[in-house]
Scaffold this motif. Structure first.
Motif, PDB file in Angstrom:
ATOM      1  N   GLU A   1       0.950  -1.150  -0.011  1.00 36.79           N
ATOM      2  CA  GLU A   1       0.155  -0.077   0.218  1.00 36.79           C
ATOM      3  C   GLU A   1       0.974   1.172   0.062  1.00 36.79           C
ATOM      4  O   GLU A   1       0.580   2.178  -0.638  1.00 36.79           O
ATOM      5  CB  GLU A   1      -0.920  -0.076   1.200  1.00 36.79           C
ATOM      6  CG  GLU A   1      -2.001  -0.995   1.230  1.00 36.79           C
ATOM      7  CD  GLU A   1      -1.671  -2.486   1.822  1.00 36.79           C
ATOM      8  OE1 GLU A   1      -0.263  -2.469   1.893  1.00 36.79           O
ATOM      9  OE2 GLU A   1      -2.224  -3.427   1.370  1.00 36.79           O
ATOM     10  N   GLU A   2       2.025   1.165   0.582  1.00 38.25           N
ATOM     11  CA  GLU A   2       2.834   2.273   0.643  1.00 38.25           C
ATOM     12  C   GLU A   2       3.515   2.552  -0.534  1.00 38.25           C
ATOM     13  O   GLU A   2       3.822   3.669  -0.987  1.00 38.25           O
ATOM     14  CB  GLU A   2       3.994   2.063   1.830  1.00 38.25           C
ATOM     15  CG  GLU A   2       3.451   2.172   3.182  1.00 38.25           C
ATOM     16  CD  GLU A   2       4.250   1.923   4.251  1.00 38.25           C
ATOM     17  OE1 GLU A   2       4.391   2.630   5.333  1.00 38.25           O
ATOM     18  OE2 GLU A   2       5.198   0.784   4.073  1.00 38.25           O
ATOM     19  N   VAL A   3       4.090   1.500  -1.024  1.00 44.52           N
ATOM     20  CA  VAL A   3       4.567   1.506  -2.615  1.00 44.52           C
ATOM     21  C   VAL A   3       3.395   2.166  -3.532  1.00 44.52           C
ATOM     22  O   VAL A   3       3.786   2.942  -4.437  1.00 44.52           O
ATOM     23  CB  VAL A   3       4.986   0.143  -3.042  1.00 44.52           C
ATOM     24  CG1 VAL A   3       5.582   0.198  -4.597  1.00 44.52           C
ATOM     25  CG2 VAL A   3       6.149  -0.594  -2.068  1.00 44.52           C
ATOM     26  N   ALA A   4       2.319   1.525  -3.568  1.00 44.28           N
ATOM     27  CA  ALA A   4       1.195   2.198  -4.625  1.00 44.28           C
ATOM     28  C   ALA A   4       1.352   3.704  -4.137  1.00 44.28           C
ATOM     29  O   ALA A   4       0.728   4.488  -5.213  1.00 44.28           O
ATOM     30  CB  ALA A   4      -0.252   1.339  -4.039  1.00 44.28           C
TER      31      ALA A   4
ATOM     32  N   VAL B   1       0.011   4.750  -7.982  1.00 42.61           N
ATOM     33  CA  VAL B   1      -0.789   3.584  -8.797  1.00 42.61           C
ATOM     34  C   VAL B   1      -1.393   2.825  -7.584  1.00 42.61           C
ATOM     35  O   VAL B   1      -1.359   2.982  -6.361  1.00 42.61           O
ATOM     36  CB  VAL B   1       0.226   2.672  -9.472  1.00 42.61           C
ATOM     37  CG1 VAL B   1       0.964   3.567 -10.433  1.00 42.61           C
ATOM     38  CG2 VAL B   1       1.358   2.061  -8.529  1.00 42.61           C
ATOM     39  N   SER B   2      -2.157   1.860  -8.181  1.00 42.51           N
ATOM     40  CA  SER B   2      -3.020   0.877  -7.277  1.00 42.51           C
ATOM     41  C   SER B   2      -2.209  -0.200  -6.786  1.00 42.51           C
ATOM     42  O   SER B   2      -1.039  -0.497  -7.358  1.00 42.51           O
ATOM     43  CB  SER B   2      -4.359   0.317  -8.235  1.00 42.51           C
ATOM     44  OG  SER B   2      -3.672  -0.702  -9.257  1.00 42.51           O
ATOM     45  N   ARG B   3      -2.692  -0.662  -5.580  1.00 43.06           N
ATOM     46  CA  ARG B   3      -1.813  -1.742  -5.060  1.00 43.06           C
ATOM     47  C   ARG B   3      -1.926  -3.157  -6.205  1.00 43.06           C
ATOM     48  O   ARG B   3      -0.822  -3.718  -6.200  1.00 43.06           O
ATOM     49  CB  ARG B   3      -2.438  -2.210  -3.666  1.00 43.06           C
ATOM     50  CG  ARG B   3      -4.012  -2.108  -3.576  1.00 43.06           C
ATOM     51  CD  ARG B   3      -4.283  -2.679  -2.268  1.00 43.06           C
ATOM     52  NE  ARG B   3      -4.690  -3.876  -2.148  1.00 43.06           N
ATOM     53  CZ  ARG B   3      -5.541  -4.497  -1.507  1.00 43.06           C
ATOM     54  NH1 ARG B   3      -6.307  -3.708  -0.776  1.00 43.06           N
ATOM     55  NH2 ARG B   3      -5.920  -5.856  -1.751  1.00 43.06           N
TER      56      ARG B   3
ATOM     57  N   ARG C   1       6.686  -6.977   1.046  1.00 47.16           N
ATOM     58  CA  ARG C   1       7.343  -5.871   1.294  1.00 47.16           C
ATOM     59  C   ARG C   1       8.537  -5.326   0.156  1.00 47.16           C
ATOM     60  O   ARG C   1       8.987  -6.449  -0.167  1.00 47.16           O
ATOM     61  CB  ARG C   1       8.104  -5.687   2.859  1.00 47.16           C
ATOM     62  CG  ARG C   1       7.440  -5.922   3.783  1.00 47.16           C
ATOM     63  CD  ARG C   1       6.605  -4.789   4.217  1.00 47.16           C
ATOM     64  NE  ARG C   1       5.790  -5.121   5.506  1.00 47.16           N
ATOM     65  CZ  ARG C   1       4.659  -5.961   5.807  1.00 47.16           C
ATOM     66  NH1 ARG C   1       3.971  -6.274   4.723  1.00 47.16           N
ATOM     67  NH2 ARG C   1       3.983  -5.974   6.925  1.00 47.16           N
ATOM     68  N   VAL C   2       8.541  -4.215  -0.138  1.00 51.24           N
ATOM     69  CA  VAL C   2       9.341  -3.755  -1.259  1.00 51.24           C
ATOM     70  C   VAL C   2      10.345  -3.034  -0.826  1.00 51.24           C
ATOM     71  O   VAL C   2      10.088  -2.094  -0.014  1.00 51.24           O
ATOM     72  CB  VAL C   2       8.696  -3.058  -2.304  1.00 51.24           C
ATOM     73  CG1 VAL C   2       9.400  -2.680  -3.390  1.00 51.24           C
ATOM     74  CG2 VAL C   2       7.392  -4.224  -2.792  1.00 51.24           C
ATOM     75  N   PRO C   3      11.573  -3.279  -0.986  1.00 55.81           N
ATOM     76  CA  PRO C   3      12.860  -2.424  -0.502  1.00 55.81           C
ATOM     77  C   PRO C   3      12.692  -0.976  -1.236  1.00 55.81           C
ATOM     78  O   PRO C   3      12.509  -0.972  -2.427  1.00 55.81           O
ATOM     79  CB  PRO C   3      14.173  -3.192  -0.768  1.00 55.81           C
ATOM     80  CG  PRO C   3      13.673  -4.489  -1.099  1.00 55.81           C
ATOM     81  CD  PRO C   3      12.307  -4.583  -1.648  1.00 55.81           C
ATOM     82  N   LEU C   4      12.828   0.012  -0.514  1.00 61.30           N
ATOM     83  CA  LEU C   4      13.063   1.282  -0.973  1.00 61.30           C
ATOM     84  C   LEU C   4      13.936   1.583  -2.296  1.00 61.30           C
ATOM     85  O   LEU C   4      13.490   2.176  -3.230  1.00 61.30           O
ATOM     86  CB  LEU C   4      13.181   2.445  -0.129  1.00 61.30           C
ATOM     87  CG  LEU C   4      13.274   3.835  -0.446  1.00 61.30           C
ATOM     88  CD1 LEU C   4      11.923   4.326  -0.683  1.00 61.30           C
ATOM     89  CD2 LEU C   4      13.714   4.710   0.966  1.00 61.30           C
ATOM     90  N   GLN C   5      15.120   0.806  -2.118  1.00 59.33           N
ATOM     91  CA  GLN C   5      15.800   0.795  -3.139  1.00 59.33           C
ATOM     92  C   GLN C   5      15.450   0.259  -4.505  1.00 59.33           C
ATOM     93  O   GLN C   5      15.861   0.654  -5.739  1.00 59.33           O
ATOM     94  CB  GLN C   5      17.218  -0.158  -2.751  1.00 59.33           C
ATOM     95  CG  GLN C   5      18.158  -0.292  -3.554  1.00 59.33           C
ATOM     96  CD  GLN C   5      19.330  -1.262  -3.387  1.00 59.33           C
ATOM     97  OE1 GLN C   5      19.259  -1.585  -2.257  1.00 59.33           O
ATOM     98  NE2 GLN C   5      20.525  -1.341  -4.180  1.00 59.33           N
ATOM     99  N   SER C   6      14.575  -0.691  -4.469  1.00 54.34           N
ATOM    100  CA  SER C   6      13.864  -1.441  -5.667  1.00 54.34           C
ATOM    101  C   SER C   6      13.026  -0.264  -6.270  1.00 54.34           C
ATOM    102  O   SER C   6      13.051  -0.226  -7.415  1.00 54.34           O
ATOM    103  CB  SER C   6      13.090  -2.496  -5.266  1.00 54.34           C
ATOM    104  OG  SER C   6      12.437  -3.039  -6.350  1.00 54.34           O
TER     105      SER C   6
END
Length: 62
Positions: A11-14, A19-21, A43-48
């Motif tokens: 959700e944070e990445v979205a 964009v949508s989740r 979970r998605v690394p911020l670096q990614s």
């Protein structure tokens, strides 16, 4: 300076990418974003995220 090892929820990445989740899940499935499984969530690394955005900018510049 932010810590690149930080892990973000889908959700944070979205929200970060505006964009949508479901789009985030698709990007993970297509291996455009790397992710790790933590318990029963992704979970998605911020670096990614930074690498993905840099790639988008590079594609536009080409």
């Amino acid at each position: 300076m932010q810590d690149d090892s930080r892990l973000l929820k889908v959700e944070e990445v979205a929200e970060h990418l505006n964009v949508s989740r479901w789009t985030v899940y698709r990007l993970i499935k297509e291996r455009e974003l790397t992710s790790v499984k933590v318990r029963n969530g992704r979970r998605v690394p911020l670096q990614s995220i930074r690498a993905y955005v840099a790639g988008l900018i590079e594609d536009v510049a080409s």
